[in-house]
Design a protein around this motif. Sequence first.
Motif, PDB file in Angstrom:
ATOM      1  N   ASN A 264       0.839  -1.195   0.000  1.00  0.00           N
ATOM      2  CA  ASN A 264       0.000   0.000   0.000  1.00  0.00           C
ATOM      3  C   ASN A 264       0.877   1.249   0.000  1.00  0.00           C
ATOM      4  N   HIS A 265       0.451   2.317   0.586  1.00  0.00           N
ATOM      5  CA  HIS A 265       1.174   3.587   0.660  1.00  0.00           C
ATOM      6  C   HIS A 265       1.574   4.067  -0.736  1.00  0.00           C
ATOM      7  N   SER A 266       2.827   4.468  -0.930  1.00  0.00           N
ATOM      8  CA  SER A 266       3.196   5.020  -2.234  1.00  0.00           C
ATOM      9  C   SER A 266       3.360   3.959  -3.304  1.00  0.00           C
ATOM     10  N   ASN A 267       3.431   2.694  -2.925  1.00  0.00           N
ATOM     11  CA  ASN A 267       3.466   1.640  -3.945  1.00  0.00           C
ATOM     12  C   ASN A 267       2.126   1.507  -4.660  1.00  0.00           C
ATOM     13  N   SER A 268       1.044   1.744  -3.943  1.00  0.00           N
ATOM     14  CA  SER A 268      -0.282   1.637  -4.550  1.00  0.00           C
ATOM     15  C   SER A 268      -0.902   2.996  -4.836  1.00  0.00           C
ATOM     16  N   ASN A 269      -0.171   4.072  -4.488  1.00  0.00           N
ATOM     17  CA  ASN A 269      -0.744   5.424  -4.549  1.00  0.00           C
ATOM     18  C   ASN A 269      -2.023   5.486  -3.703  1.00  0.00           C
ATOM     19  N   LYS A 270      -2.036   4.677  -2.624  1.00  0.00           N
ATOM     20  CA  LYS A 270      -3.167   4.556  -1.700  1.00  0.00           C
ATOM     21  C   LYS A 270      -4.455   4.125  -2.402  1.00  0.00           C
ATOM     22  N   GLN A 271      -4.298   3.463  -3.549  1.00  0.00           N
ATOM     23  CA  GLN A 271      -5.439   2.816  -4.214  1.00  0.00           C
ATOM     24  C   GLN A 271      -5.501   1.390  -3.668  1.00  0.00           C
ATOM     25  N   TYR A 272      -6.266   1.198  -2.617  1.00  0.00           N
ATOM     26  CA  TYR A 272      -6.134  -0.001  -1.800  1.00  0.00           C
ATOM     27  C   TYR A 272      -6.365  -1.307  -2.561  1.00  0.00           C
ATOM     28  N   MET A 273      -7.210  -1.295  -3.583  1.00  0.00           N
ATOM     29  CA  MET A 273      -7.445  -2.524  -4.338  1.00  0.00           C
ATOM     30  C   MET A 273      -6.225  -2.945  -5.156  1.00  0.00           C
ATOM     31  N   GLU A 274      -5.337  -1.995  -5.435  1.00  0.00           N
ATOM     32  CA  GLU A 274      -4.111  -2.309  -6.167  1.00  0.00           C
ATOM     33  C   GLU A 274      -3.203  -3.242  -5.382  1.00  0.00           C
ATOM     34  N   GLN A 275      -3.404  -3.336  -4.078  1.00  0.00           N
ATOM     35  CA  GLN A 275      -2.571  -4.232  -3.269  1.00  0.00           C
ATOM     36  C   GLN A 275      -2.636  -5.671  -3.780  1.00  0.00           C
ATOM     37  N   ILE A 276      -3.783  -6.077  -4.282  1.00  0.00           N
ATOM     38  CA  ILE A 276      -3.938  -7.449  -4.783  1.00  0.00           C
ATOM     39  C   ILE A 276      -3.002  -7.682  -5.962  1.00  0.00           C
ATOM     40  N   ARG A 277      -3.028  -6.764  -6.916  1.00  0.00           N
ATOM     41  CA  ARG A 277      -2.170  -6.895  -8.095  1.00  0.00           C
ATOM     42  C   ARG A 277      -0.691  -6.804  -7.717  1.00  0.00           C
ATOM     43  N   ILE A 278      -0.358  -5.892  -6.831  1.00  0.00           N
ATOM     44  CA  ILE A 278       1.040  -5.687  -6.440  1.00  0.00           C
ATOM     45  C   ILE A 278       1.602  -6.940  -5.777  1.00  0.00           C
ATOM     46  N   VAL A 279       0.847  -7.514  -4.856  1.00  0.00           N
ATOM     47  CA  VAL A 279       1.302  -8.735  -4.189  1.00  0.00           C
ATOM     48  C   VAL A 279       1.523  -9.848  -5.198  1.00  0.00           C
ATOM     49  N   LYS A 280       0.618  -9.986  -6.139  1.00  0.00           N
ATOM     50  CA  LYS A 280       0.764 -11.058  -7.136  1.00  0.00           C
ATOM     51  C   LYS A 280       1.961 -10.817  -8.042  1.00  0.00           C
ATOM     52  N   GLU A 281       2.251  -9.547  -8.339  1.00  0.00           N
ATOM     53  CA  GLU A 281       3.448  -9.266  -9.142  1.00  0.00           C
ATOM     54  C   GLU A 281       4.721  -9.620  -8.374  1.00  0.00           C
ATOM     55  N   VAL A 282       4.739  -9.313  -7.091  1.00  0.00           N
ATOM     56  CA  VAL A 282       5.902  -9.657  -6.265  1.00  0.00           C
ATOM     57  C   VAL A 282       6.109 -11.167  -6.228  1.00  0.00           C
ATOM     58  N   LEU A 283       5.022 -11.915  -6.094  1.00  0.00           N
ATOM     59  CA  LEU A 283       5.132 -13.374  -6.096  1.00  0.00           C
ATOM     60  C   LEU A 283       5.655 -13.876  -7.435  1.00  0.00           C
ATOM     61  N   HIS A 284       5.211 -13.242  -8.531  1.00  0.00           N
ATOM     62  CA  HIS A 284       5.711 -13.620  -9.855  1.00  0.00           C
ATOM     63  C   HIS A 284       7.217 -13.364  -9.959  1.00  0.00           C
ATOM     64  N   SER A 285       7.667 -12.225  -9.442  1.00  0.00           N
ATOM     65  CA  SER A 285       9.100 -11.911  -9.478  1.00  0.00           C
ATOM     66  C   SER A 285       9.897 -12.934  -8.675  1.00  0.00           C
ATOM     67  N   ARG A 286       9.358 -13.389  -7.552  1.00  0.00           N
ATOM     68  CA  ARG A 286      10.042 -14.410  -6.744  1.00  0.00           C
ATOM     69  C   ARG A 286      10.143 -15.732  -7.491  1.00  0.00           C
ATOM     70  N   ARG A 287       9.102 -16.065  -8.223  1.00  0.00           N
ATOM     71  CA  ARG A 287       9.143 -17.312  -8.991  1.00  0.00           C
ATOM     72  C   ARG A 287      10.141 -17.219 -10.146  1.00  0.00           C
ATOM     73  N   HIS A 288      10.323 -16.023 -10.676  1.00  0.00           N
ATOM     74  CA  HIS A 288      11.174 -15.817 -11.848  1.00  0.00           C
ATOM     75  C   HIS A 288      12.653 -15.718 -11.494  1.00  0.00           C
ATOM     76  N   SER A 289      12.969 -15.273 -10.277  1.00  0.00           N
ATOM     77  CA  SER A 289      14.356 -15.005  -9.915  1.00  0.00           C
ATOM     78  C   SER A 289      14.694 -15.616  -8.561  1.00  0.00           C
ATOM     79  N   SER A 290      15.726 -16.438  -8.532  1.00  0.00           N
ATOM     80  CA  SER A 290      16.162 -17.038  -7.269  1.00  0.00           C
ATOM     81  C   SER A 290      16.718 -15.975  -6.326  1.00  0.00           C
ATOM     82  N   GLU A 291      17.331 -14.910  -6.885  1.00  0.00           N
ATOM     83  CA  GLU A 291      17.851 -13.831  -6.042  1.00  0.00           C
ATOM     84  C   GLU A 291      16.713 -13.104  -5.331  1.00  0.00           C
TER      85      GLU A 291
END
Length: 343
Positions: A264-291
């Motif tokens: 949330n906060h400045s990552n979502s521009n306080k658009q609270y529903m964006e948290q769902i998409r942001i979390v899923k993108e982070v999970l995708h990045s974790r699956r894509h990169s071992s680092e």
Amino acid sequence: MGFQFIQKLPTPAEIKEQFPLPASYAAAKAKKDEEIRKIITGESDKFLVIIGPCSADHEDAVLDYTTRLAKVQEQVADKLVLVPRVYTNKPRTTGLGYKGMLHQPDPDKKPSVAEGLHAIRHLHMRVLGETGFSTADEMLYPENVSYLNDIMSYIAVGARSVENQQHRLVCSGCDVPVGMKNPTSGDLTVMLNSVVASQTGHEFIMREWEVKTQGNPLTHTILRGAVNKHGQCIPNYHFEDLILLHNLYEERNLLNPACIVDANHSNSNKQYMEQIRIVKEVLHSRRHSSEIKSLVKGVMIESYLEPGAQKVEEHCYGKSITDPCLGWDASQQLLYDIAEGLE
């Protein structure tokens, strides 16, 4: 003199004497501490989710929320460790507005810090006793950590506090993981400097004492987005941001490289529903990169019973009176999605 001294506040020892922690509560906290410690150190591949209201404004609503959260924890325990946000003191950008339960136990009544100290310990203890969850809170006032340090399992230092020396030094004496947010400017060096300071032992003044600390090896980073000179939000949760942070960690001799992404906060521009998409993108990045998988240990989500936010006088049960939050139904589904999205 410009200060009106209202009353002398009770010390942490006096508050703890009034609200002693039962042995069973302490044992539950110790178990949760160990679970979270293992995630930060990389001994456990479980994923940390720090989730809950922007501000813990009403005790009954917070207990309702955490009771529901405990039922979800049972279902996802093999993959996730949930820690409820019970944030009882709130930094305000302009200094105006509701400053949290510590200042104002009842948002409809006048502030009283003396009553607030009782209220916040009572709330944190109720959550621990009734749900088994030890809690997360924000270190807004470093000297106040001792009021709750036997209950909390996670501490966050906010974007406006991370550069402050007293915050950094007090964190060096904490026994649980402390997350250092990037400052509102987005400067990752400031955040990492804070981690260096907090992982190092110090001698300093704390509540009229000269104290000495050994350093907190569980201090880590939280990415929460930034704001540029035009007041526009700049996210820092994308793949490239996470790789950059990984590389910056590698350049420093820091213990337990770890990052939590605040959705949330400045990552979502306080658009609270964006948290769902942001979390899923982070999970995708974790699956894509071992680092990235080795670095990103969890996410932080603002969530309450009802979606959005309201003014204090509106009195909608379980709806945030500070930043807008995900509602319960969306939050519950997101937790299930996170568990399914982990490798």
